[in-house]
Design an enzyme around this catalytic site. Sequence first.
Site, PDB file in Angstrom:
ATOM      1  N   ASP A   1       0.846  -1.198   0.000  1.00 18.10           N
ATOM      2  CA  ASP A   1       0.000   0.000   0.000  1.00 18.10           C
ATOM      3  C   ASP A   1       0.880   1.246   0.000  1.00 18.10           C
ATOM      4  O   ASP A   1       2.047   1.207   0.414  1.00 18.10           O
ATOM      5  CB  ASP A   1      -0.959  -0.009   1.191  1.00 18.10           C
TER       6      ASP A   1
ATOM      7  N   GLU B   1      -0.157  -1.098   5.634  1.00 17.76           N
ATOM      8  CA  GLU B   1       0.830  -0.626   6.596  1.00 17.76           C
ATOM      9  C   GLU B   1       0.706   0.864   6.871  1.00 17.76           C
ATOM     10  O   GLU B   1       0.852   1.308   8.015  1.00 17.76           O
ATOM     11  CB  GLU B   1       2.243  -0.938   6.093  1.00 17.76           C
TER      12      GLU B   1
END
Length: 469
Positions: free
Chosen positions: A81, A149
Amino acid sequence: MRSLMSRARDDLAELVALRTVVGISPPDQFERAANLIVAMLADAGFPETRLLSTEEGPKTVYGRRPGPPGAPSVVLYAHYDVVSAQDETSWHTPPFELTEREGRWYGRGSADCKGNIVMHLTALRALQEALPHEPYPDVDLTVIVDGCEEPGDGSLEKVLRAHPDLPTPDVVVVADTGNVESGIPTLTTSLRGMAVVEIELSTLSKTLHSGQFGGPVPDAMTALIRLLATLHDSQGTPCVPRSGTGRTARPRAAAEYSETDLRADAGVLDGVELIGTGSIADRLWSRPAITVLAVQSPQLDDAVPALLPSAKALISVRTPPGEEVSRVHEELADHLRRQVPWGAHLEIRRVTSGPSFLADSGGQAHAEMRGALHDAFGVPVRDVGAGGSIAVCSVFRTLYPDTEIVLCGVEDPPSQIHGIDESVSPSEIASLAHAEVLFLRRLAALRANPRSSGEGTPRLSSTGLQESR
């Protein structure tokens, strides 16, 4: 290693093209990215690949190449991400299209952290291509690529707790940091924590004409500005937490960071003073920092002569290593309540927390990685702290308290992670991948062979690979 870099660029281009911004991008972008990484791991010689998930959020990619019984268990971590590209028109090239300029690869996530995924893949392909002339290292190898994350909400912990069958690692390599200078290998040994709150000040029950009521009637925006100004003293030193330095000393062998280098790396304008006191390294790595991330207010084009009834702000405190984040939250709330001006009504909401982290920099895995980085880059390794927080380090520490956690990565100061025109240097990817190959081979050799003294057999413990006598 250099022969693999064309493939590395292709891999990174595919990953960067997928808009994996948590909370913004459509779910199909995450699905495509996760499945793409699964395919890449399978191609890199991992017989066991799957997607791990809880009931919500992007999936975590899991791949394993089992080693022989008793082999060291190593996890290679990164995340897929990314943060938002913000104003895409401000980028010199499209943020979700990998573009090469002056020897660097540009695109959102090119360094943080899709570049680190590609670094792991490049190392794994190098090990695979060395077969059969050089055997694969006797390591039980796992790759975990997180899909959530950046929010720092601990989602990976939920995933790992939901899959207790996964092997307990001896070492985790968290590839989500970088080198203090381009071409200077760096191990990160401490991380500040993070406490983020949203505050709302209210002074009125309705919007009022500023000419009719301005003067005696306080508006919320002015009150908010006065309150935010109390977060730093006249030198710019944060007023929270009051203890200031936490409970820990500087990172092991931490190098100094000169003011000249900091100004150049950060792009501080001429004549603008730095804030706070103490050495640059201390202020960046070992002391708190407070940032007003956002203020909710009318846009200039929409502004009218009015007193605002309420105003909001988002405040981030980077907490020193060793400082309890929950205590910082409480201290920040106490400070704001004491300082709120003119009896304004204050509401405080905790948004997120991220614990600080201290690595066991004297452990054997750190020693082996330090040697591998030195050999791959050809120059000595620097040990530094980091101003940011990486919540997954505390996740691994919580779930696997005897595991040694090593932090490194492909970022460097020109990378401008989280900013406009994020980029990565291909040479950083190549050198880090080379170091990872050396590291894995040396871990396997250290486990397989007695020390030069001939006494005992190395074993993994809470302090890394140690000799058992």
